[in-house]
Each structure stands twice: as structure tokens, then as C-alpha cells.
Write a protein that holds these residues in place. Structure first.
Motif, PDB file in Angstrom:
ATOM      1  N   ALA A 250       0.832  -1.210   0.000  1.00  0.00           N
ATOM      2  CA  ALA A 250       0.000   0.000   0.000  1.00  0.00           C
ATOM      3  C   ALA A 250       0.863   1.256   0.000  1.00  0.00           C
ATOM      4  N   ALA A 251       1.951   1.252   0.791  1.00  0.00           N
ATOM      5  CA  ALA A 251       2.834   2.412   0.850  1.00  0.00           C
ATOM      6  C   ALA A 251       3.486   2.675  -0.504  1.00  0.00           C
ATOM      7  N   HIS A 252       3.842   1.600  -1.214  1.00  0.00           N
ATOM      8  CA  HIS A 252       4.451   1.750  -2.540  1.00  0.00           C
ATOM      9  C   HIS A 252       3.476   2.407  -3.509  1.00  0.00           C
ATOM     10  N   VAL A 253       2.246   1.932  -3.527  1.00  0.00           N
ATOM     11  CA  VAL A 253       1.241   2.495  -4.427  1.00  0.00           C
ATOM     12  C   VAL A 253       0.980   3.973  -4.099  1.00  0.00           C
ATOM     13  N   ILE A 254       0.858   4.292  -2.805  1.00  0.00           N
ATOM     14  CA  ILE A 254       0.583   5.670  -2.392  1.00  0.00           C
ATOM     15  C   ILE A 254       1.729   6.592  -2.776  1.00  0.00           C
ATOM     16  N   LEU A 255       2.958   6.172  -2.516  1.00  0.00           N
ATOM     17  CA  LEU A 255       4.104   7.034  -2.796  1.00  0.00           C
ATOM     18  C   LEU A 255       4.260   7.280  -4.284  1.00  0.00           C
ATOM     19  N   ARG A 261       1.327  12.829  -8.811  1.00  0.00           N
ATOM     20  CA  ARG A 261       0.380  13.934  -8.567  1.00  0.00           C
ATOM     21  C   ARG A 261       1.120  15.248  -8.305  1.00  0.00           C
ATOM     22  N   ILE A 262       2.151  15.203  -7.481  1.00  0.00           N
ATOM     23  CA  ILE A 262       2.908  16.415  -7.174  1.00  0.00           C
ATOM     24  C   ILE A 262       3.657  16.906  -8.400  1.00  0.00           C
ATOM     25  N   SER A 263       4.236  15.974  -9.158  1.00  0.00           N
ATOM     26  CA  SER A 263       4.958  16.351 -10.375  1.00  0.00           C
ATOM     27  C   SER A 263       4.042  17.073 -11.356  1.00  0.00           C
ATOM     28  N   THR A 264       2.830  16.531 -11.523  1.00  0.00           N
ATOM     29  CA  THR A 264       1.867  17.184 -12.411  1.00  0.00           C
ATOM     30  C   THR A 264       1.397  18.518 -11.828  1.00  0.00           C
TER      31      THR A 264
END
Length: 790
Positions: A250-255, A261-264
Motif C-alpha cells: 500500500a505504501a508503494h502504491v501511495i508514494l 500527482r505532485i509532479s503534475t
């Protein structure tokens, strides 16, 4: 200045103690690789902004972290510090020393000097804490992030400064990190202390779950953990280990998702090439377990045919959870998955840290915008939205239905019979909502401000009524369908509309000068409204504000004189700001807003009626009326307060009290407030917000809301006729000119459980002053409708 501390957290099997291995340390022969992980909580402290500190001095910020179970249980361990930027050489504003205290596992920023209001100190420092995931079983509990504002007098220097700062905690602000957020979070985290220490610390919190590299071999081994030969065995496929694998996935998917998202969001590319091919972590479960695991003493085999990778991962994890098999039957198989997944996460986390350092300001601004949007959702717990049709005209015969509460294009509107007791109705409605909050489990993934979420029942309930003009507007459905789930849509439409009222055509280029005038009430002080001012500054740092002082110690006189003094003061201030702004750049537009408390609202309206204000009326933007007696005290039901008014008139000769109670002239048609209602003092404002409270006994509830009341509806004398004329004169000003105007009534229902039974509570003064001493209602309203205050 740059320094990193790299600490690997290891847990003793019994007491959950920690061990730190710095760079270069290697695992000894008594250390084995294990399935264990840590939460890394990285806190970026960007800027210290002084809004309204009352004292100069040396300040610093102390940060600690702990599990919610108790003050001293499972603290977060400071892991590494990165100073992004070095303070300018020779600057005497910095002590230039940050500190980690091992006694309480705290981190403190370098001390800095605060000399004046609205001073910025850029700290640009990242501190990471480690929180254990393993045997301490703390993963199911929340984490408390604590910020302390430390202060020392300006005279302290050198070594004495450090000791003095440690000894004096000026204020504290805490955030809760919910359990779900510990798997991954990137959030803006504004630290705003109390009313006496009004500062803003721009911070952001970044969290991920990472694998831990090593831990000591257990010193004590229970008999159940040994095999037949007496050798220690660890069950790698126990339920805790399966939960760890799930958490890492789950942590991998979230990160990975947050990085994209931040890059965009900041329009800055980030290289994830090495991770794209392995972004689907379920591919690590494509293969089946070894043959000796597929069937064990008749246990069912794991069937993985004809399913996709995601389903394989789910079935595989469920199989590990439910199936029983011999320990160490395939430990290497699971360990390989753990190492591969952990390496992926660590690589992504290091990419983020590098990316954050290169784009720290853009990332902070992006997260801040996302935070502001999310607050509308989080704080809607305490807000109730509705829309109300603005009555076309209250008729003198007071026939119930002439108020014309009709639906708009088939939509239903809130109605209230004129004979209902509005105070009782509002109180009961708020209490029903408060009881609903008491039964609510607030468990989301966002950071929770403990000033608000610490005890949700202590927060005020705010009932927002949007007045819709059913007879003037031709686009009610598209612009003013004011339901709770459409608030954002309305505000977005409003923000795209023209910035001025009828007939305006502002230039496309240039500066917008924004000025807000704050006006205190009876026997008030110019700083009375500082808490509302501070919230406005947080929303729009570019606003220029005037805390009116011209009527201090003069509020017992004639409203006409007070209004004239305010008009002259406001014009003088506005001209100075216009002259200063025009020397630096072109002024495209001017937005002039007013905020008044109590009779300060009548002073504002009187000032706007002055002829010298006429050239500036076209610039009027937002008007916030906080418990203003717009219709006077003609129908005041508070007998104790009325007795006080009578004493003031009898023995003090207070002119404004005569005007408020309509005794300034024998003929009601010649009274001040009646004639003020004829002046078009409200129609030029783009946004009008009327704040009231049914607990406020100082100002009649209907008068603050500009609406009728049961006593007036049953009064067939000239007095009742004059009241309805005043009411209609005021409401007529809300129906003019623009379809995009926002007219709102906000009913503030404070929590009265903490009020002691005294004279102030009995006469309703406590709630009246609560508007000045509490800023939480202002936070809820202003951050829910930020477009009205920009």
C-alpha cells in the motif's frame, strides 16, 4: 550547512528498545536480516511568519512526536536533518544552531530574532523522525505531532540564550496523524498557535513506510520459538509479517501515485523510469509458492490459474493469512519479496527527497492549495448549508405567505413561519447537529488539527443560509443553487465573474489594491477584531488593513459624528495606499471591504452614507457584519439588557443608545436608524455576510440577521409599520444590480457547556464577546468561502 544522521531502528524482542547504526556500520555475525519496517515522518519547516506576536525576543520551534497511547509511549526518534539553505553570512537574526535532544527525542530549529509584525524568517530545514512498525504494535494507533513555540527575551545571547529558550514554552500546537496516513502522506501543515501568539509556521509533512535494515538478534527466546533441535526459529509467515507485506504494498502504491500527482501539480517532470516497469508491485506475486508449501498435511492448495496479477496478489496474501504450514518452509521466498518491495520503496523515497529539495517552494504552494480545498470538506462537519428565498416584500398586513418563500425552478427552499420563535428554532437545530457529531467517528486520512479535532463538541455549529433572489436572477440554478455538495461549484463560478458590479470594465493588466477596514463596537478597542484580521491575512497576505482607532473612547456619541470620522479615516488611509501602489505599478482595480462588530456596523453604514464616500462606493467588495444591530432595539426581548440600556440613557445621556432604541425623536419617521435604512449603504457590496448568534443577548437576533421577528409580525401599530419599512428598505438593497452577488446569513451557535453561570451569561454578553475572543468560527467560514475574502 548540511548534516545527515542515518539511524536504523531496531527493536528488542521484549522491551521495544532501539539501536542506532550510523553510516558505515555493518551488521555483525549476531545480526540477521528481518522482516521489519519503520515509518519515516519528514517535516519540512519552510517559514516563520509573525502575524501578531505581542513581544519581541528570540524564538525557536521545538518538534516532538509520540504515539497517542501516552505522553512517553513509543516516541518518534529524530533520524536526519537537512538544512536546505544557509542563512546569510553575518546575519544577527539567527543563532545558526539546530539541536537534537536525546532526553526527550526532540528537534529544535536555530533560534531567530523577531522584532516587528509581519516579519518573515525562512528556516528551510527538513527533519525526519522514525517510528517503529514492528513488535511494538503501534501501527494501529495515531501519532501526535507536537510543535512548541519557545521564547527568550531579546537581551539573552550566547549560551544563556539556549538555556532560556529551553525553559520557556510560550505556546503549543498539536496535530494528529491518523493510522491510515502513516502508510503515506504528503500534506501542508500550517502551525498557528493561540490568540496571544498569532504566528504562522509554513510546514509540510511527508510520510512513507520503509523497510528497516537490521535489528539485534533477540536476547531472550521463549520455548515456543525453538524447533526440535533447540535452534531459534522466527515465523516469517505469521499474521504480523503478512500485514507488513500488505502495508508495504500500500505504501508503494501511495508514494508512486503522490509523486506523479505532485509532479503534475507543479508542472515539473520527475524521472521514474527505473520504477515504471515495476510500478505494479503485484508482479512480485506472479509465481506460486514452492511445491512443499502448496500442500501441507491436507491443507488446501492455492489455485492461481486464470487470474490477473492483482487477483494473484490478493489470493496469495489471503493464503498466507489463512493457511497453516511449517515454519521456515519457504522463508527465503517471502524474504525476497520483502527485500524487492523494500528496495523499490526506498528508491522512490530517495527520489522524492531529492525532488523536494530542488522544488521545495513549488511543492509547498501546491500542497497549500490542496489543503485549502480539503478544509471545506473537513470543516463541513460543523457547518450546515441551506438556501432561503429572499422575500420579495414584507407587507404591512403581515399575511403569512406574502413573504413569498417559493421554490426556484422546482427546487425546495427552507421556510419558517413568522410566528415561530427563531431563537429557539436555531438553538434546537444546532443542538440536533451537535448530537449527531457526538455519535460520529472522525477517522480520515488527513492531518487533524487538535485545536479543532481535540474535542469536536466544543466547536461552534454554523448554519449557513444563502439568500437567493428568485425574482431578479435569471440564472439561479447555474449560479446560486446553494446546496452543501455544490459549494465549490458556486464559488468557482463567482471567481470567474467580473470583479466589479454593474457597468465595470477593469483593465486586464495591473495591480489590485485590497483594503479592509475593521471597526470595533461600543466602548471597544481598535484591536478587538484582530483574530478575524489574522485569518484574513492568512487567506490573502497582500491585503492592506486599517484597524480603525478614530472612534475609540467616543462610541457614546452621535452615530452621525462617528460615521463622519470613520469616513475621513478610511479615505485618508485608502489615498495613502493608492498613492504608494501607483508609484510602483498600475492599479487595475480596488477592493474595499469592511468588517464591523456590534454598533461598529452602524458606524460603517453611516460612514458609507456620507457624501465624501460616494467616489469610493464602486470599489466596495465584501462586508462582514458581526452581530450588528441593523434594525436597532425596537423589539428587544432581553429584559435585563433593556434595563441596562435604560440606565445608560437616564444617567449617562448616551446619544447612541437613544438612537438604537428609537427614542432620539418623538416621531419614529425622524429617528436615525429609520432614516439610515433608506440610505443605499449595502447595495454596492459584492458580498454581504451577516453573522449572528441566538445566544447573543446584547443584539436582537432578528436585528443582526436583518429579518422579521414574531413581535413585529403581531404589531399592527405604527411601530410595526415603521419596522417593516426599515426591513424592506434593507432587503431591497440585496436585490440590486448583479446576479453574482453573494448574500449569506451565518448563524453561530457556540458551545455553552463551558460557560459559568454569571451575570454575563444571563444577559448574553458572553456570546457577544465570544465573537472577539474565538477565531474558530472565522476559520470555518473564511476558509470555506475563501473567494469572498480575496
Amino acid at each position: 550547512m548540511f548534516r545527515r544522521l542515518r539511524w536504523f531502528v531496531g527493536l528488542n524482542q521484549k522491551n521495544c528498545s532501539t539501536k542506532r547504526l550510523v553510516n558505515g556500520d555493518q551488521a555483525g555475525p549476531d545480526q540477521l536480516p528481518v522482516l521489519d519496517a519503520v515509518h519515516e515522518v519528514a517535516i519540512y519547516i519552510h517559514r516563520f511568519h509573525n502575524l501578531d506576536l505581542f513581544e519581541q525576543g528570540w524564538y525557536k520551534i521545538k518538534v516532538t512526536m509520540r504515539r497517542e497511547e501516552g505522553e512517553d509511549s513509543y516516541p518518534g526518534i529524530p533520524a536526519r536533518v537537512v538544512q536546505y539553505e544557509v542563512p546569510e553570512a553575518g546575519s544577527d537574526n539567527f543563532g545558526r544552531v539546530w539541536m537534537i535532544d536525546d532526553t526527550d527525542n526532540s528537534f529544535s530549529t536555530p533560534p531567530f530574532q523577531i522584532r516587528y509584525a509581519r516579519q518573515d524568517v525562512f528556516l528551510s530545514i527538513m527533519i525526519s523522525f522514525y517510528l517503529s512498525f514492528g513488535e511494538c504494535k503501534g501501527q494501529s494507533s495515531a501519532v501526535i505531532l507536537k510543535f512548541e513555540l519557545m521564547r527568550a527575551p531579546m537581551t539573552e545571547t550566547g549560551s544563556e540564550l539556549q538555556g532560556s529558550l529551553d525553559a520557556h514554552t510560550a505556546s503549543v500546537h498539536e496535530y494528529k496523524i491518523p493510522p491510515k496516513a502513516l502508510l503515506g502522506l504528503h500534506s501542508y501543515c500550517p502551525v498557528y498557535f493561540d490568540a496571544f501568539h498569532a504566528v504562522l509556521i509554513d510546514t509540510s509533512v511527508h510520510i512513507s513506510l520503509l523497510k528497516a535494515n537490521y535489528r539485534p538478534f533477540p536476547q531472550k527466546v521463549s520455548s515456543d520459538s525453538k524447533d526440535s533441535e533447540g535452534t531459534y526459529v522466527e515465523d516469517y509467515v505469521g499474521s504480523n509479517k503478512v500485514m507488513l507485506i500488505k502495508a508495504l504494498m500500500a505504501a508503494h502504491v501511495i508514494l508512486l501515485e503522490d509523486l506523479r500527482r505532485i509532479s503534475t501539480g507543479i508542472n515539473q517532470a520527475i524521472d521514474l523510469t527505473d520504477f515504471t516497469c515495476e510500478s505494479d508491485v503485484t508482479k512480485w506475486f506472479n509465481s506460486t509458492p514452492p511445491a512443499d508449501v502448496e500442500r501441507n498435511n491436507g491443507e488446501p492448495t492455492l489455485q492461481l490459474s486464470n487470474v490477473n496479477a492483482e487477483q494473484k496478489a490478493t489470493h496469495y496474501i489471503n493464503y498466507l493469512t489463512e493457511a497453516s504450514f511449517q515454519p521456515f518452509s519457504w522463508d527465503d521466498h517471502l524474504l525476497n519479496y520483502f527485500q524487492s518491495l523494500g528496495n523499490q520503496l526506498l528508491g522512490l523515497w530517495n527520489i522524492f527527497l531529492k525532488f523536494h529539495r530542488e522544488n521545495k517552494t513549488k511543492i509547498l504552494e501546491f500542497l497549500c492549495k490542496s489543503w485549502a480545498i480539503d478544509r471545506r470538506t473537513d470543516w463541513s462537519i460543523w457547518m450546515v448549508y441551506s438556501k432561503v428565498a429572499m422575500p420579495h416584500q414584507y407587507m404591512s398586513n403581515r399575511v403569512e405567505g406574502t413573504s413569498l418563500h417559493h421554490g426556484v425552478h422546482g427546487s425546495s427552499l427552507n421556510t419558517r413561519r413568522l410566528t415561530d420563535d427563531p431563537i429557539q428554532t436555531a438553538t434546537m437545530r444546532a443542538e440536533r447537529h451537535r448530537r449527531g457529531i457526538a455519535q460520529m467517528r472522525i477517522n480520515n486520512q488527513s492531518l487533524q488539527d487538535m485545536y479543532i479535532f481535540g474535542d469536536p463538541l466544543l466547536n461552534p455549529i454554523i448554519i449557513v443560509e444563502h439568500l437567493t433572489n428568485v425574482y431578479h436572477s435569471t440564472s439561479v440554478n447555474s449560479n446560486f443553487v446553494y446546496l452543501e455538495d455544490e459549494v465549490r461549484h458556486i464559488l468557482e463560478n463567482g471567481s470567474r465573474a467580473t470583479n466589479k458590479l454593474c457597468g465595470s470594465s477593469p483593465q486586464q493588466n495591473g495591480h489590485v489594491l485590497k483594503v479592509v477596514v475593521f471597526v470595533h463596537g461600543f466602548q471597544g478597542n481598535h484591536l478587538d477584531l484582530r483574530l478575524v484580521r489574522n485569518q484574513w491575512l492568512l487567506i490573502d497576505p497582500d491585503v492592506q488593513f486599517l484597524m480603525s482607532e478614530v472612534n475609540e473612547d467616543k462610541t457614546s456619541g452621535d452615530f452621525r459624528q462617528m460615521g463622519l470620522r470613520l469616513a475621513e479615516e478610511a479615505i485618508s488611509f485608502l489615498k495613502k495606499k493608492m498613492d504608494k501602489a501607483s508609484r510602483r505599478r498600475n492599479i487595475r482595480d480596488i477592493k474595499l471591504s469592511f468588517v464591523g462588530h456590534s454598533i461598529g456596523n452602524l458606524i460603517i453604514r453611516t460612514a458609507l452614507a456620507e457624501s465624501i464616500m460616494e467616489p469610493y462606493l464602486r470599489y466596495l467588495h465584501t462586508y462582514v457584519s458581526i452581530s450588528g444591530p441593523h434594525l436597532g432595539y425596537m423589539y428587544s426581548s432581553n429584559s435585563l439588557f433593556n434595563s441596562g440600556l435604560w440606565l445608560l440613557k437616564k444617567f449617562k445621556g448616551t446619544q447612541c443608545i437613544h438612537q438604537l432604541t428609537f427614542t432620539d425623536d418623538p416621531d419614529l419617521e425622524n429617528t436615525f436608524i429609520y432614516n439610515l435604512s433608506k440610505e443605499k449603504t449595502l447595495e454596492n457590496f459584492r458580498n454581504v455576510i451577516l453573522l449572528s448568534s441566538p445566544q447573543d443577548g446584547y443584539v436582537p437576533y432578528h436585528s443582526a440577521r436583518i429579518e422579521t421577528c414574531p413581535a413585529a409580525s403581531l404589531d399592527f401599530s405604527k411601530r410595526g409599520k415603521i419596522f417593516l419599512e426599515m426591513l424592506n428598505n434593507c432587503l431591497d438593497q440585496f436585490r440590486t444590480c448583479s446576479d453574482h452577488r453573494v448574500i449569506m446569513r451565518c448563524d453561530i451557535n457556540f458551545n455553552t457547556s463551558s460557560y459559568s453561570r454569571n451575570l454575563n451569561t444571563l444577559i448574553g454578553r458572553t456570546a457577544h464577546i465570544e465573537f472577539l475572543e474565538s477565531d474558530i468560527f472565522a476559520k470555518f467560514i473564511m476558509w470555506s468561502f475563501p473567494e469572498l475574502f480575496r
